[in-house]
Design a protein around this motif. Structure first.
Motif, short mmCIF file in Angstrom:
data_model
loop_
_atom_site.label_atom_id
_atom_site.label_comp_id
_atom_site.label_asym_id
_atom_site.label_seq_id
_atom_site.Cartn_x
_atom_site.Cartn_y
_atom_site.Cartn_z
N VAL A 191 -1.29 -4.92 -3.42
CA VAL A 191 -1.82 -3.55 -3.40
C VAL A 191 -2.24 -3.19 -4.82
N TYR A 192 -3.07 -2.15 -4.90
CA TYR A 192 -3.55 -1.72 -6.21
C TYR A 192 -3.88 -0.24 -6.15
N ALA A 215 5.55 0.58 -1.19
CA ALA A 215 6.64 0.74 -0.24
C ALA A 215 6.21 0.33 1.17
N ARG A 216 4.98 0.75 1.57
CA ARG A 216 4.50 0.40 2.90
C ARG A 216 4.25 -1.10 3.04
N ALA A 217 3.89 -1.75 1.93
CA ALA A 217 3.63 -3.19 1.96
C ALA A 217 4.89 -4.00 1.65
N ARG A 218 6.02 -3.32 1.45
CA ARG A 218 7.29 -3.96 1.10
C ARG A 218 7.16 -4.77 -0.19
N LEU A 219 6.52 -4.15 -1.16
CA LEU A 219 6.43 -4.71 -2.51
C LEU A 219 7.31 -3.87 -3.44
N ALA A 220 7.97 -4.55 -4.37
CA ALA A 220 8.84 -3.86 -5.34
C ALA A 220 8.46 -4.33 -6.73
N VAL A 243 -2.83 2.25 2.67
CA VAL A 243 -2.32 1.30 1.67
C VAL A 243 -3.52 0.71 0.96
N LYS A 244 -3.69 1.05 -0.30
CA LYS A 244 -4.86 0.58 -1.05
C LYS A 244 -4.66 -0.91 -1.34
N ASN A 245 -5.39 -1.75 -0.63
CA ASN A 245 -5.10 -3.18 -0.63
C ASN A 245 -6.36 -4.00 -0.87
N PHE A 246 -6.17 -5.29 -1.07
CA PHE A 246 -7.28 -6.19 -1.38
C PHE A 246 -7.87 -6.87 -0.15
#
Length: 213
Positions: A26-27, A52-57, A147-150
């Motif tokens: 995400v970005y 959080a929505r992408a389960r990235l920490a 979710v701002k994603n690639f």
């Protein structure tokens, strides 16, 4: 990058990072005008909601992220800047163990001179905008557009269609044929004295929110 500052051309991620191989990242992108950020807190907050929505920490909190963004702008000596923060999944522990929960997530930030989607002189003249007919926006049930994603292949395909048809950029439609958004921008229409914008299947932009405010 990896906790250190470096020239942009020296920044690298592993080709085994799912952020590269699977678009698992995400970005968020903010801007600096005359040395001041535009709604930085809102962009940072959206970035961490996306994580959080992408389960990235990512290995930084919001306060540290803001400080890093300010420093990359300062180190670049930029008055007007395009500033981006990214979190990728990070490589799997091994090529045989592909459990994304075991990956060490990354945090990357960079600043470059401001990037225009539409050049200022063309903003005054107007541009040739194409509503893509062959390609639709990815359904929100598949990839949450908040979710701002690639995962941009739908956007890129729409952009190719627009360019092939003699346009300058594209607007995509939802799967049921309603106007959605373009590659990097929300859409507004002024008609009969009223302002309208799509309500779903698109990124909820900070500039869009500013128009509401």
């Amino acid at each position: 990058m990896d906790g250190r500052f470096c020239p942009l051309e020296d920044a690298r991620i592993s080709i085994l990072d799912p952020g590269f191989t699977r678009g698992d990242a995400v970005y968020d992108t903010t801007s600096v005008w005359k040395g001041a950020f535009f709604r930085l807190d809102d962009h940072v907050a959206r970035f961490f909601r996306s994580c959080a929505r992408a389960r990235l920490a990512p290995p930084v909190d919001a306060e540290r992220a803001r400080a890093i963004l300010g420093e990359v702008v300062q180190r670049g000596g930029l008055e007007d800047a395009y500033v981006q923060m990214i979190s990728t999944r990070g490589p799997y522990p091994s090529t045989a163990v592909r459990d994304p929960r075991l990956c060490v997530n990354t945090f990357i930030a960079y600043a470059v001179p401001y990037i225009w989607i539409v050049q200022p002189q063309r903003q005054l003249e107007g541009i040739d905008l194409v509503i893509a007919a062959k390609n639709r926006r990815t359904p929100p049930e598949a990839v949450d557009p908040r979710v701002k994603n690639f995962n941009w292949l739908d956007m890129q395909t729409g952009l190719f269609e627009a360019l092939d048809r003699g346009g300058e950029t594209a607007v995509l439609c939802t799967p049921d044929g309603r106007v959605s958004e373009g590659p990097g921008f929300n859409v507004f229409v002024v008609r009969d004295g009223a302002l309208a914008t799509p309500r779903g299947n698109m990124l909820e932009g900070i500039t869009r929110r500013t128009v509401f405010d």
